[in-house]
Design a protein around this motif. Structure first.
Motif, PDB file in Angstrom:
ATOM      1  N   LEU A 182      50.219  34.707  30.228  1.00 34.16           N
ATOM      2  CA  LEU A 182      51.018  35.200  29.099  1.00 34.16           C
ATOM      3  C   LEU A 182      51.391  34.088  28.125  1.00 34.16           C
ATOM      4  O   LEU A 182      51.868  34.358  27.022  1.00 34.16           O
ATOM      5  N   LYS A 183      51.149  32.845  28.527  1.00 32.73           N
ATOM      6  CA  LYS A 183      51.477  31.704  27.669  1.00 32.73           C
ATOM      7  C   LYS A 183      50.288  31.267  26.818  1.00 32.73           C
ATOM      8  O   LYS A 183      50.369  30.281  26.101  1.00 32.73           O
ATOM      9  N   THR A 184      49.181  31.988  26.937  1.00 30.17           N
ATOM     10  CA  THR A 184      47.961  31.635  26.199  1.00 30.17           C
ATOM     11  C   THR A 184      47.580  32.763  25.245  1.00 30.17           C
ATOM     12  O   THR A 184      48.194  33.823  25.240  1.00 30.17           O
ATOM     13  N   ASP A 185      46.524  32.519  24.501  1.00 29.05           N
ATOM     14  CA  ASP A 185      46.006  33.529  23.581  1.00 29.05           C
ATOM     15  C   ASP A 185      44.594  33.934  23.986  1.00 29.05           C
ATOM     16  O   ASP A 185      43.769  34.283  23.139  1.00 29.05           O
ATOM     17  N   ILE A 186      44.308  33.872  25.287  1.00 27.80           N
ATOM     18  CA  ILE A 186      42.981  34.233  25.777  1.00 27.80           C
ATOM     19  C   ILE A 186      42.624  35.644  25.323  1.00 27.80           C
ATOM     20  O   ILE A 186      43.459  36.549  25.317  1.00 27.80           O
ATOM     21  N   ASP A 187      41.353  35.845  24.961  1.00 26.69           N
ATOM     22  CA  ASP A 187      40.929  37.132  24.412  1.00 26.69           C
ATOM     23  C   ASP A 187      40.495  38.128  25.479  1.00 26.69           C
ATOM     24  O   ASP A 187      40.785  39.324  25.373  1.00 26.69           O
ATOM     25  N   VAL A 188      39.774  37.636  26.494  1.00 28.32           N
ATOM     26  CA  VAL A 188      39.240  38.528  27.532  1.00 28.32           C
ATOM     27  C   VAL A 188      39.383  37.858  28.890  1.00 28.32           C
ATOM     28  O   VAL A 188      39.018  36.683  29.038  1.00 28.32           O
ATOM     29  N   PHE A 189      39.908  38.577  29.869  1.00 29.77           N
ATOM     30  CA  PHE A 189      39.802  38.093  31.249  1.00 29.77           C
ATOM     31  C   PHE A 189      39.575  39.270  32.176  1.00 29.77           C
ATOM     32  O   PHE A 189      40.193  40.331  32.053  1.00 29.77           O
ATOM     33  N   ILE A 190      38.632  39.065  33.108  1.00 34.68           N
ATOM     34  CA  ILE A 190      38.194  40.124  34.015  1.00 34.68           C
ATOM     35  C   ILE A 190      38.049  39.537  35.414  1.00 34.68           C
ATOM     36  O   ILE A 190      37.314  38.565  35.612  1.00 34.68           O
ATOM     37  N   GLY A 191      38.747  40.124  36.359  1.00 37.14           N
ATOM     38  CA  GLY A 191      38.673  39.683  37.748  1.00 37.14           C
ATOM     39  C   GLY A 191      39.717  40.401  38.564  1.00 37.14           C
ATOM     40  O   GLY A 191      40.470  41.235  38.056  1.00 37.14           O
ATOM     41  N   GLY A 192      39.780  40.082  39.849  1.00 41.39           N
ATOM     42  CA  GLY A 192      40.772  40.685  40.714  1.00 41.39           C
ATOM     43  C   GLY A 192      42.155  40.081  40.496  1.00 41.39           C
ATOM     44  O   GLY A 192      42.385  39.319  39.567  1.00 41.39           O
ATOM     45  N   VAL A 217      44.623  47.041  28.764  1.00 43.17           N
ATOM     46  CA  VAL A 217      44.636  46.651  30.168  1.00 43.17           C
ATOM     47  C   VAL A 217      44.077  47.788  31.026  1.00 43.17           C
ATOM     48  O   VAL A 217      44.515  48.934  30.911  1.00 43.17           O
ATOM     49  N   PHE A 218      43.101  47.456  31.886  1.00 42.95           N
ATOM     50  CA  PHE A 218      42.480  48.438  32.770  1.00 42.95           C
ATOM     51  C   PHE A 218      42.388  47.861  34.176  1.00 42.95           C
ATOM     52  O   PHE A 218      42.478  46.646  34.370  1.00 42.95           O
ATOM     53  N   ASN A 219      42.171  48.741  35.155  1.00 43.00           N
ATOM     54  CA  ASN A 219      41.949  48.244  36.509  1.00 43.00           C
ATOM     55  C   ASN A 219      40.534  48.524  37.003  1.00 43.00           C
ATOM     56  O   ASN A 219      40.249  48.401  38.188  1.00 43.00           O
ATOM     57  N   ASN A 220      39.638  48.884  36.076  1.00 40.07           N
ATOM     58  CA  ASN A 220      38.218  48.963  36.401  1.00 40.07           C
ATOM     59  C   ASN A 220      37.393  48.863  35.126  1.00 40.07           C
ATOM     60  O   ASN A 220      37.868  49.177  34.031  1.00 40.07           O
ATOM     61  N   LEU A 221      36.159  48.427  35.289  1.00 42.57           N
ATOM     62  CA  LEU A 221      35.290  48.199  34.135  1.00 42.57           C
ATOM     63  C   LEU A 221      34.817  49.496  33.494  1.00 42.57           C
ATOM     64  O   LEU A 221      34.568  49.543  32.287  1.00 42.57           O
ATOM     65  N   LYS A 222      34.721  50.558  34.289  1.00 38.93           N
ATOM     66  CA  LYS A 222      34.274  51.838  33.739  1.00 38.93           C
ATOM     67  C   LYS A 222      35.207  52.315  32.627  1.00 38.93           C
ATOM     68  O   LYS A 222      34.769  52.751  31.558  1.00 38.93           O
TER      69      LYS A 222
END
Length: 386
Positions: A182-192, A217-222
């Motif tokens: 939350l302290k960054t401006d990252i655009d995309v992150f995907i993982g567990g 925000v999602f909890n799956n790629l679909k």
């Protein structure tokens, strides 16, 4: 009643520790020494005419095969009957992996060396030996108006991805690491790692905070498939993702989705993708696990190389934070895709790891050097003004 109350209180206190230890359960032995591939795949080999790149990279994609040494690479070559997408990468070097505290590094110190260009102690996440924060290549890219992304087949809060975005004295501070996103401006992150964003000791729901900061925000790629732009967070598992045989094409799909979004930035992007579980197969002394994860990692490399060939301004680097298992390839068979291996250890080793590069600036990565030099080379090739 007092005993019951005491037991309930003890259980509540132990829940955070259970989450911590669950993050490390992949190290439990499950020895298996052979692998017979049944899922052979075609490998595209690019001709010299197709490899016409610009002089300098606008984008850098760093692909980390956690625990991937030369034996792991050749186990994949053997299993796929002599060919990997990785073999398109002609600029090859070797990185020394020792940390500031140990001859044998862990993933936290190894990841920090790659992300920050400084040696640090085992367990450190984005901090120096005195526990002072170090600026990461992802943060520098953000500061220079580039889009940024992280993808991992582990929890996104685990040591390697964490070292590109967080600053904590110990790698097992998963909730603190999640809060650092939350302290960054990252655009995309995907993982567990959804647990560390939602089921926290401090009561915060970081997924709601991410939404408040403009993330989908999602909890799956679909469910994320229709998202084509903007900020995206996909937390694909409560903790770690499943192994290769159960998670499907998650790594390819997550990487492709990241490229789809990040490539829209006119200033370019930095993306780190980790194939986490090559390491876990080494810890378990499980040849099938190692080779299956290596092939899964290579399929994703194929997608990335195809993007780079079309784009012409993308540098692709493939390396590891360390080798795991001390793997020796024994009487295997390339014609049949059969691998037999032995293991020297259930832990990491201190050997050099390969570095493969492809695209503008790839020649910079030839030779033998410290793992910290990979950060230096990326910084040099990006030609940042700040």
């Amino acid at each position: 009643m007092k005993n019951i109350a005491f037991r309930v209180l003890a259980l509540i206190c132990l829940l955070p520790l259970a989450n911590v230890y669950a993050q490390e359960n992949y190290k439990e032995k499950d020895s298996k020494y052979t692998y017979q591939n049944e899922g052979f795949y075609e490998v595209k080999i690019y001709s010299e005419d197709q490899l016409k790149f610009k002089k300098h990279p606008r984008n850098i994609i760093l692909l980390i095969g956690d625990g991937m040494g030369v034996s792991q690479v050749f186990s994949g070559i053997t299993a796929n009957k002599g060919k990997l997408h990785l073999q398109n990468m002609k600029a090859i070097g070797f990185a020394k992996t020792q940390s500031s505290s140990h001859y044998i590094t862990d993933s936290a110190a190894g990841g920090t060396a790659l992300s920050c260009g400084k040696k640090t102690y085992n367990g450190a996440i984005g901090v120096d030996p005195d526990k002072n924060p170090l600026e990461t290549i992802l943060e520098i890219a953000e500061k220079n108006d580039k889009a940024t992304g992280l993808v991992s087949t582990s929890a996104i809060t685990h040591a390697t991805p964490a070292s590109f975005i967080a600053h904590q004295p110990q790698r097992n501070m998963y909730e603190e690491i999640a809060a650092d996103f939350l302290k960054t401006d990252i655009d995309v992150f995907i993982g567990g790692g959804e647990t560390f964003f939602k089921e926290r000791k401090d009561g915060r729901d970081l997924t709601n905070e991410l939404k408040g900061n403009g993330y989908k925000v999602f909890n799956n790629l679909k469910d994320a498939k229709s998202t084509k732009s903007g900020k995206l967070a996909v937390l694909t598992a409560p903790e770690h993702n499943e192994k290769f045989s159960q998670r499907g094409a998650m790594l390819q799909e997550a990487t492709d989705k990241s490229l789809e979004i990040l490539s829209q930035d006119k200033d370019g992007f930095f993306l780190m993708v980790e194939g986490s579980q090559i390491d876990w197969g080494g810890h378990q002394n499980n040849t099938s696990y190692v080779v299956g994860e290596m092939l899964d990692f290579d399929k994703m490399i194929g997608d990335v190389l195809e993007f780079a060939v079309k784009d012409r301004e993308t540098l692709v680097i493939v390396t590891a934070d360390h080798e795991t298992g001390g793997i020796a390839l024994l009487d295997s068979d390339i014609a049949k895709g059969f691998v037999k291996a032995g293991f020297a250890t259930g832990g990491h080793t201190g050997v050099m790891v390969p570095v493969f590069a492809f695209g503008p600036g790839a020649q910079e990565f030839m030779g033998i050097y410290e793992n910290t030099a990979i950060f230096d080379k990326m910084l040099k090739l990006f030609r940042f003004k700040n």
